[in-house]
Design a protein around this motif. Sequence first.
Motif, PDB file in Angstrom:
ATOM      1  N   VAL A 280       3.474  10.865  -5.799  1.00 28.77           N
ATOM      2  CA  VAL A 280       4.675  11.506  -6.336  1.00 28.77           C
ATOM      3  C   VAL A 280       4.594  11.629  -7.852  1.00 28.77           C
ATOM      4  O   VAL A 280       5.107  12.597  -8.439  1.00 28.77           O
ATOM      5  CB  VAL A 280       5.937  10.720  -5.920  1.00 28.77           C
ATOM      6  CG1 VAL A 280       7.181  11.270  -6.604  1.00 28.77           C
ATOM      7  CG2 VAL A 280       6.109  10.766  -4.408  1.00 28.77           C
ATOM      8  N   GLY A 281       3.921  10.706  -8.504  1.00 20.52           N
ATOM      9  CA  GLY A 281       3.917  10.661  -9.964  1.00 20.52           C
ATOM     10  C   GLY A 281       2.781  11.390 -10.636  1.00 20.52           C
ATOM     11  O   GLY A 281       2.661  11.338 -11.868  1.00 20.52           O
TER      12      GLY A 281
ATOM     13  N   LEU B 148       0.835  -1.203   0.000  1.00 25.55           N
ATOM     14  CA  LEU B 148       0.000   0.000   0.000  1.00 25.55           C
ATOM     15  C   LEU B 148       0.867   1.250   0.000  1.00 25.55           C
ATOM     16  O   LEU B 148       0.608   2.205  -0.740  1.00 25.55           O
ATOM     17  CB  LEU B 148      -0.954   0.002   1.196  1.00 25.55           C
ATOM     18  CG  LEU B 148      -2.195  -0.872   1.066  1.00 25.55           C
ATOM     19  CD1 LEU B 148      -2.914  -0.993   2.406  1.00 25.55           C
ATOM     20  CD2 LEU B 148      -3.159  -0.302   0.016  1.00 25.55           C
ATOM     21  N   PHE B 149       1.888   1.248   0.839  1.00 26.13           N
ATOM     22  CA  PHE B 149       2.797   2.395   0.860  1.00 26.13           C
ATOM     23  C   PHE B 149       3.423   2.615  -0.521  1.00 26.13           C
ATOM     24  O   PHE B 149       3.519   3.751  -1.001  1.00 26.13           O
ATOM     25  CB  PHE B 149       3.889   2.193   1.913  1.00 26.13           C
ATOM     26  CG  PHE B 149       3.595   2.849   3.230  1.00 26.13           C
ATOM     27  CD1 PHE B 149       4.189   4.052   3.570  1.00 26.13           C
ATOM     28  CD2 PHE B 149       2.716   2.276   4.136  1.00 26.13           C
ATOM     29  CE1 PHE B 149       3.924   4.667   4.780  1.00 26.13           C
ATOM     30  CE2 PHE B 149       2.440   2.866   5.359  1.00 26.13           C
ATOM     31  CZ  PHE B 149       3.050   4.083   5.681  1.00 26.13           C
ATOM     32  N   ARG B 150       3.857   1.525  -1.161  1.00 24.49           N
ATOM     33  CA  ARG B 150       4.535   1.680  -2.450  1.00 24.49           C
ATOM     34  C   ARG B 150       3.595   2.206  -3.526  1.00 24.49           C
ATOM     35  O   ARG B 150       3.945   3.098  -4.308  1.00 24.49           O
ATOM     36  CB  ARG B 150       5.146   0.349  -2.880  1.00 24.49           C
ATOM     37  CG  ARG B 150       6.212   0.555  -3.951  1.00 24.49           C
ATOM     38  CD  ARG B 150       6.712  -0.731  -4.577  1.00 24.49           C
ATOM     39  NE  ARG B 150       6.935  -1.815  -3.643  1.00 24.49           N
ATOM     40  CZ  ARG B 150       7.224  -3.052  -4.044  1.00 24.49           C
ATOM     41  NH1 ARG B 150       7.297  -3.319  -5.343  1.00 24.49           N
ATOM     42  NH2 ARG B 150       7.419  -4.018  -3.173  1.00 24.49           N
ATOM     43  N   LEU B 151       2.382   1.662  -3.579  1.00 26.75           N
ATOM     44  CA  LEU B 151       1.428   2.112  -4.590  1.00 26.75           C
ATOM     45  C   LEU B 151       1.011   3.568  -4.350  1.00 26.75           C
ATOM     46  O   LEU B 151       0.936   4.371  -5.292  1.00 26.75           O
ATOM     47  CB  LEU B 151       0.184   1.213  -4.590  1.00 26.75           C
ATOM     48  CG  LEU B 151       0.189   0.042  -5.576  1.00 26.75           C
ATOM     49  CD1 LEU B 151       1.375  -0.881  -5.334  1.00 26.75           C
ATOM     50  CD2 LEU B 151      -1.120  -0.740  -5.477  1.00 26.75           C
ATOM     51  N   ILE B 152       0.731   3.888  -3.093  1.00 21.56           N
ATOM     52  CA  ILE B 152       0.295   5.252  -2.773  1.00 21.56           C
ATOM     53  C   ILE B 152       1.430   6.247  -3.011  1.00 21.56           C
ATOM     54  O   ILE B 152       1.209   7.350  -3.545  1.00 21.56           O
ATOM     55  CB  ILE B 152      -0.236   5.307  -1.323  1.00 21.56           C
ATOM     56  CG1 ILE B 152      -1.551   4.517  -1.228  1.00 21.56           C
ATOM     57  CG2 ILE B 152      -0.435   6.756  -0.872  1.00 21.56           C
ATOM     58  CD1 ILE B 152      -2.027   4.265   0.190  1.00 21.56           C
ATOM     59  N   ARG B 153       2.641   5.879  -2.632  1.00 20.65           N
ATOM     60  CA  ARG B 153       3.797   6.736  -2.884  1.00 20.65           C
ATOM     61  C   ARG B 153       3.953   7.004  -4.378  1.00 20.65           C
ATOM     62  O   ARG B 153       4.126   8.159  -4.801  1.00 20.65           O
ATOM     63  CB  ARG B 153       5.065   6.070  -2.345  1.00 20.65           C
ATOM     64  CG  ARG B 153       6.342   6.826  -2.680  1.00 20.65           C
ATOM     65  CD  ARG B 153       7.545   6.194  -2.018  1.00 20.65           C
ATOM     66  NE  ARG B 153       7.927   4.915  -2.591  1.00 20.65           N
ATOM     67  CZ  ARG B 153       7.942   3.752  -1.929  1.00 20.65           C
ATOM     68  NH1 ARG B 153       7.558   3.697  -0.667  1.00 20.65           N
ATOM     69  NH2 ARG B 153       8.332   2.647  -2.522  1.00 20.65           N
TER      70      ARG B 153
ATOM     71  N   ALA C 160      -0.913  10.363   4.065  1.00 21.30           N
ATOM     72  CA  ALA C 160      -0.547  11.561   4.822  1.00 21.30           C
ATOM     73  C   ALA C 160       0.931  11.891   4.626  1.00 21.30           C
ATOM     74  O   ALA C 160       1.300  13.057   4.409  1.00 21.30           O
ATOM     75  CB  ALA C 160      -0.858  11.353   6.296  1.00 21.30           C
ATOM     76  N   HIS C 161       1.790  10.880   4.708  1.00 27.17           N
ATOM     77  CA  HIS C 161       3.227  11.113   4.591  1.00 27.17           C
ATOM     78  C   HIS C 161       3.599  11.656   3.216  1.00 27.17           C
ATOM     79  O   HIS C 161       4.290  12.683   3.099  1.00 27.17           O
ATOM     80  CB  HIS C 161       3.987   9.815   4.857  1.00 27.17           C
ATOM     81  CG  HIS C 161       5.469   9.949   4.689  1.00 27.17           C
ATOM     82  ND1 HIS C 161       6.289  10.420   5.686  1.00 27.17           N
ATOM     83  CD2 HIS C 161       6.278   9.694   3.617  1.00 27.17           C
ATOM     84  CE1 HIS C 161       7.534  10.446   5.256  1.00 27.17           C
ATOM     85  NE2 HIS C 161       7.562  10.003   4.008  1.00 27.17           N
ATOM     86  N   TRP C 162       3.154  10.972   2.175  1.00 25.20           N
ATOM     87  CA  TRP C 162       3.585  11.350   0.838  1.00 25.20           C
ATOM     88  C   TRP C 162       2.859  12.587   0.327  1.00 25.20           C
ATOM     89  O   TRP C 162       3.406  13.326  -0.518  1.00 25.20           O
ATOM     90  CB  TRP C 162       3.466  10.171  -0.112  1.00 25.20           C
ATOM     91  CG  TRP C 162       4.528   9.166   0.221  1.00 25.20           C
ATOM     92  CD1 TRP C 162       4.389   7.993   0.900  1.00 25.20           C
ATOM     93  CD2 TRP C 162       5.926   9.306  -0.041  1.00 25.20           C
ATOM     94  NE1 TRP C 162       5.600   7.381   1.073  1.00 25.20           N
ATOM     95  CE2 TRP C 162       6.571   8.159   0.505  1.00 25.20           C
ATOM     96  CE3 TRP C 162       6.696  10.270  -0.676  1.00 25.20           C
ATOM     97  CZ2 TRP C 162       7.952   7.968   0.422  1.00 25.20           C
ATOM     98  CZ3 TRP C 162       8.071  10.087  -0.769  1.00 25.20           C
ATOM     99  CH2 TRP C 162       8.684   8.951  -0.221  1.00 25.20           C
ATOM    100  N   ALA C 163       1.659  12.864   0.829  1.00 22.78           N
ATOM    101  CA  ALA C 163       1.005  14.131   0.497  1.00 22.78           C
ATOM    102  C   ALA C 163       1.819  15.299   1.052  1.00 22.78           C
ATOM    103  O   ALA C 163       2.019  16.324   0.388  1.00 22.78           O
ATOM    104  CB  ALA C 163      -0.413  14.162   1.054  1.00 22.78           C
ATOM    105  N   GLU C 164       2.312  15.133   2.270  1.00 25.76           N
ATOM    106  CA  GLU C 164       3.141  16.177   2.873  1.00 25.76           C
ATOM    107  C   GLU C 164       4.446  16.355   2.100  1.00 25.76           C
ATOM    108  O   GLU C 164       4.870  17.482   1.815  1.00 25.76           O
ATOM    109  CB  GLU C 164       3.443  15.832   4.333  1.00 25.76           C
ATOM    110  CG  GLU C 164       4.269  16.884   5.054  1.00 25.76           C
ATOM    111  CD  GLU C 164       4.547  16.534   6.504  1.00 25.76           C
ATOM    112  OE1 GLU C 164       5.203  17.340   7.185  1.00 25.76           O
ATOM    113  OE2 GLU C 164       4.112  15.444   6.956  1.00 25.76           O
ATOM    114  N   VAL C 165       5.083  15.250   1.749  1.00 29.55           N
ATOM    115  CA  VAL C 165       6.334  15.321   0.991  1.00 29.55           C
ATOM    116  C   VAL C 165       6.113  16.024  -0.346  1.00 29.55           C
ATOM    117  O   VAL C 165       6.938  16.841  -0.791  1.00 29.55           O
ATOM    118  CB  VAL C 165       6.908  13.910   0.766  1.00 29.55           C
ATOM    119  CG1 VAL C 165       8.054  13.938  -0.229  1.00 29.55           C
ATOM    120  CG2 VAL C 165       7.360  13.296   2.088  1.00 29.55           C
TER     121      VAL C 165
END
Length: 418
Positions: A108-109, A99-104, A130-135
């Motif tokens: 990002v893409g 899930l983390f990989r797909l969402i990231r 939440a993490h990758w939206a912030e990044v």
Amino acid sequence: MLSEKSGLLDEIRGRFAHVDTCPFEGPRVFFENAGGALTLNSVVETSAKFAAIPDNQGRDNPAAHALVALIDKAKADMRLFFNAPKGQFFVGESGTELLFRLIRTAIVGTGAGRILGSTLEHPASRSAAAHWAEVAGKPHILVAHDDTTGTVGPEAYRPEITPDTRVATILHTSPVTGMGVDVGAIAAEIRKIAPDCIIIVDGIQHAAHGRLDIESYDVDGYVISPYKVFSRHGYGVAWVSDRLHAIKHEHLIDAPGNPWEFGTRDTGAYVTFSDVVNYFVWLGGEVSDQTDPRARIVAAGEAIHAHEKRLTDAMINGIGNIKGLKDMAEVDIIGGLENPAREGLVCLTVKGQAAPDIVTKLRERGIRTHTRKADHYSGNVLSPLGLDAAVRVSMCHYNTETEVAQFLTAMREITDGV
């Protein structure tokens, strides 16, 4: 349906390891399936067999060729099980990691815009978003779920969907309330406003209950944890649509085929998922006259759903002359008594008694359940209800009404202070 056919439920139970006995504690009723379902005996045998094989894929020898063929077959079996004729399947470390990989990759893409999810979601998807939206500097909006029903629907998502919604996450079934979500309806609502949105589904809690149909959902990612659907720990399974696959994602430089997998994966993990699919095909043949494998999988899912509803209805309403949870004045059931979204799970509290104490008392009476605490896993559901914990009682299709009666008898003793 499963209990009506003479001998079928016994045959089902005979295909699972430790169906009624804990190897550490002895005889017990297993009502902790949401934490990890029972394991098929065939999966145990397959795991041992492939753990002993020293060869790897990609070599010029018969063993390596056989391993590749088995992985290809497993991926074909996954297509059948999920009803996903397009896109790609691959395995990873766990459902959460995938899930983390797909969402990231999706966040990002994609271009500037919003990330949409719901407060019902497990922290696997919420934390990743939440993490990758912030990044990425993108706003992350969480739609509020319905505290009364313990689920969320398209009407809740609708006000927050905008044309610049780039990524959306959906939880298929809550591991706390046990309530399912209409993924197809929510996805359709999103597509009306944001047709190119990347939609990723956490199906980890749903998979054991059958009735998976990715082709009908119109989503871009779907992830499960096989240990929650009769396989074992140590890997997760992900499906990605062609649209998500086309987004730049991490892989080894110059690796052929734009792959998603990292390193040499465990062939045995793939083959154990074929064991799961074979089981569904077998079960579908026992409960229907279907001969087509996909039709049998669908039939198995319907039978599983019907049996689990029978069990949860018996638990809530009573069985024979044994009163159900609804007639125990001290018991409150999260999500209500009559909830069509319920999938094999009853989450409850007992007035005047702490949830961990109830779980202990049930264990002492030979019944395995689990405490869900208002922590980083379940606080999003329990805290709005003013609860610091609840007792999760989760069943699967190999459980029986006799076991439900044993549970209700124990609950009566506990609530009566016996």
